[in-house]
Every structure is written in C-alpha cells, then in structure tokens.
Enzyme design. Structure first.
Site, mmCIF file in Angstrom:
data_model
loop_
_atom_site.group_PDB
_atom_site.id
_atom_site.type_symbol
_atom_site.label_atom_id
_atom_site.label_comp_id
_atom_site.label_asym_id
_atom_site.label_seq_id
_atom_site.Cartn_x
_atom_site.Cartn_y
_atom_site.Cartn_z
ATOM 1 N N SER A 144 -3.840 7.180 -9.094
ATOM 2 C CA SER A 144 -4.680 6.069 -8.657
ATOM 3 C C SER A 144 -6.112 6.296 -9.146
ATOM 4 O O SER A 144 -6.347 6.441 -10.339
ATOM 5 C CB SER A 144 -4.601 5.912 -7.135
ATOM 6 O OG SER A 144 -5.211 4.717 -6.708
ATOM 7 N N GLU A 241 -0.155 1.358 -14.864
ATOM 8 C CA GLU A 241 0.261 0.901 -13.541
ATOM 9 C C GLU A 241 -0.991 0.432 -12.818
ATOM 10 O O GLU A 241 -2.102 0.762 -13.203
ATOM 11 C CB GLU A 241 0.983 2.008 -12.763
ATOM 12 C CG GLU A 241 0.146 3.262 -12.466
ATOM 13 C CD GLU A 241 -0.732 3.147 -11.229
ATOM 14 O OE1 GLU A 241 -0.406 2.333 -10.332
ATOM 15 O OE2 GLU A 241 -1.750 3.851 -11.158
ATOM 16 N N HIS A 310 1.977 2.994 -7.695
ATOM 17 C CA HIS A 310 1.874 2.783 -6.253
ATOM 18 C C HIS A 310 3.177 2.187 -5.722
ATOM 19 O O HIS A 310 3.275 1.011 -5.421
ATOM 20 C CB HIS A 310 0.708 1.846 -5.935
ATOM 21 C CG HIS A 310 -0.633 2.399 -6.290
ATOM 22 N ND1 HIS A 310 -1.082 2.504 -7.584
ATOM 23 C CD2 HIS A 310 -1.630 2.878 -5.502
ATOM 24 C CE1 HIS A 310 -2.296 3.029 -7.592
ATOM 25 N NE2 HIS A 310 -2.661 3.258 -6.347
#
Length: 339
Positions: A144, A241, A310
């Site tokens: 992330s 992502e 995620h």
C-alpha cells in the site's frame, strides 16, 4: 476454479553463505549493467524491526505482529516512535524517518516490517538518502503506502518485499497460507506462482525486473530520484494494484505512463486487485475492462486478477527489483522469481 499453486526451490548453499556474500547476490540488468542487491537470508533468532512510516496505528496491531514474528523464530523490536500520533500520521515526518534510519543503520537489525500503510511514507523520503539503502541492504516489508519505500529502495539498487504487514501476518486460514510464502522468502527461498487464466489475459512470455505496487503511490514519485520506473530502459515487468481510486483516475495514471514512454518499454504487466471503486464508469463495466481497452494494443504478456493488493487473504509477496520470468498461456499465468 482450480487452486492457485506455488512451487518452491530450496537454495541451501545460498542460505549458508555469510551475510556479506549473500548481500552481493545481484540481478544484472539488461544493457545498463547496473545491479540490484538481494538482501541476506534471515536465520532463526535474527532481529526484525517494526516501524510505522505512514499512518498512525495502535498497540494491539503491533503486538499481533510481534507475536507472529516470535512464532516464526525471530526477535521483534519496535521503533521508538512506532506508536506516535501526529495529524493522523505515526508521528512527525522527522520521527518516522528517525525510526527508519535506525532500523536501516543498526547492524543487529536484519529486516524491517512496516506496521501498516495508509498515508505519509512519501514525507520521510527526503530524510532518507538513497545511499542509506545501498549501504545497509536489508529486506523492507509492507505494501500500500509502503510502495513509496519500495520504490526508493529499488532506485537505490536494493530489492524489497511487497508483502503483508503486522495485521496481515497475524491472520490465520487462507491468509496464513500466503504468509508461509513470506516466511520462506525471508529464509532465502524464491517462489514460483501459478494462477488460473483470466479471459482478458494477453498471452506471451517475458523476462524482466519486477517493480510495482500501489499505482497512485508510485505515480506520485514520477521522475524523482525515488522513482523505480527510472529503470525502464533496463527491462521492467510492472505490477499494479490500488484501492478506492476511480476508474478515470486510473485511466489518467495509465496514460501518464504512456506519455512518459514507460508503457512502451515494459516487458510485461501483472494486474492485481483494484477494490472499493465506483463501477460502472464512462461505459466501462469494470476496472479490468478499462485497462484492457488500452493494454491490448501492446504486444506484451498481461495477466489480470493476480492475487496481490488490498484483498482479504490474497496478497502474494512480490520481490521488488528481482528478475522475474513471466509466462501467460491459455492454461494460466506462471511467475518465476530468479536469482
């Protein structure tokens, strides 16, 4: 749907070499002859530092991470400022940078685990000279917002681990199977991933240096010294992502890569999970449909719906900066990490 498969190749010689030698295992990049160092494999009893370079976290989350690391046979040590709070971040930028610098420079610390993502990692980069990563090569784990740190580390010439963090490594069930991959990686074992075919996949075969992660985070580093896409001439395979980014925002980021000339130089693309976004949008039924609209015009292998990002339980560890062999066929996709 058949299950995803992981194959392992044990490298006992690599695991027994002295740390100063294993740190010199490198990936020779095409043409440029630059090298990216693979950090040394960990041994039972090694110390892993837990730091919080991004958003504020809580003591329970870090405690769970510590407990899991102990179960894995490591000694966790928590950064001085890891539980601080400042405007939603885990302390000021100076405090967060101080913990990261300590973890990098302390010779007794063999790897670094980020407690969580969120926001704020980009704030610490100006406090971390790229030479610090080079002089102290060690695994840095997270995903992330931690993509910013992975990008910096690879830019400095050191591999990094896009992986679960404190909360994720403490999960059991399906997540625990994914975490077993991370445990083996830390011991020096490289995985081969096999995943089912997706109807939008573009078949082909490629070998390149893997980089990527959270799309909006590494896009924010475009053109800076911390941007791993500066290595595009060396032959990259990119994985992407994201979470809660609209389809048109992702469209703009994708075309920014095209304008920069990055897309044209990629060897392959791995599309991971995109979650919590509005759909449909601008006539596209899904994020994958929108990406396929543009990526189909590039004569490179593209894999969709790879288990990274995620997504509850499915965030396969990815070795940033490592040589990767990618095969996309009608039977599925195989990713093989190589030394």
């Amino acid at each position: 749907m058949r299950r995803n498969m992981i194959r392992w190749r044990r490298h006992t010689l690599f695991m027994r070499l002295p740390a100063w030698i294993t740190c010199m295992v490198v990936t020779m990049t095409a043409g440029a002859q630059q090298r990216i160092v693979m950090p040394a494999a960990l041994q039972r009893g090694d110390t892993i530092a837990i730091v919080s370079p991004s958003s504020a976290t809580d003591s329970a989350t870090i405690a769970k991470g510590c407990n899991t690391l102990r179960e894995w046979g490591y000694v966790p040590i928590v950064g001085t400022h890891a539980l601080n709070e400042y405007h939603g971040f885990a302390g000021t930028a100076d405090e967060r940078a101080a913990d990261l610098l300590w973890a990098l420079k302390d010779s007794t610390v063999k790897a670094i685990l980020c407690s969580r993502g969120g926001d704020g990692a980009v704030q610490v980069l100006k406090h971390i000279p790229l030479a610090t990563f080079t002089q102290h090569p060690k695994w840095l784990m997270g995903f992330s917002d931690v993509t910013a740190l992975h990008s910096a580390e690879v830019s400095a010439g050191v591999m990094s681990l896009h992986s679960s963090m404190c909360d994720g490594i403490s999960m059991r069930g399906e997540r625990d199977k994914v975490n077993s991959i991370l445990r083996r990686l830390l011991r020096g074992e490289l995985p081969t991933y096999q995943v089912p075919a997706h109807p939008l996949n573009q078949q082909g075969e490629a070998t390149g240096i893997l980089v990527g992660g959270n799309f909006s985070v590494f896009e924010g580093l475009a053109g800076s010294d911390y941007d791993f896409l500066n290595r595009a001439n060396e032959g990259l395979i990119l994985f992407i992502e994201d979470m809660a980014e609209g389809m048109m925002k992702v469209d703009r980021m994708l075309h920014h890569l095209e304008i920069r000339g990055i897309l044209q130089r990629l060897k392959g693309i791995v599309v991971g999970h995109f979650s919590k976004y509005k759909s449909p949008e601008n006539g596209f039924t899904s994020m994958y449909d929108m990406l396929h609209e543009y990526l189909q015009h590039y004569d490179i292998p593209v894999c969709y719906d790879f288990p990274v990002g995620h997504h509850s339980g499915l965030n396969y560890p990815m070795i940033e900066g490592c040589k990767l062999h990618m095969v996309v066929s009608d039977k599925g996709t195989t990713l093989t990490f190589q030394r």
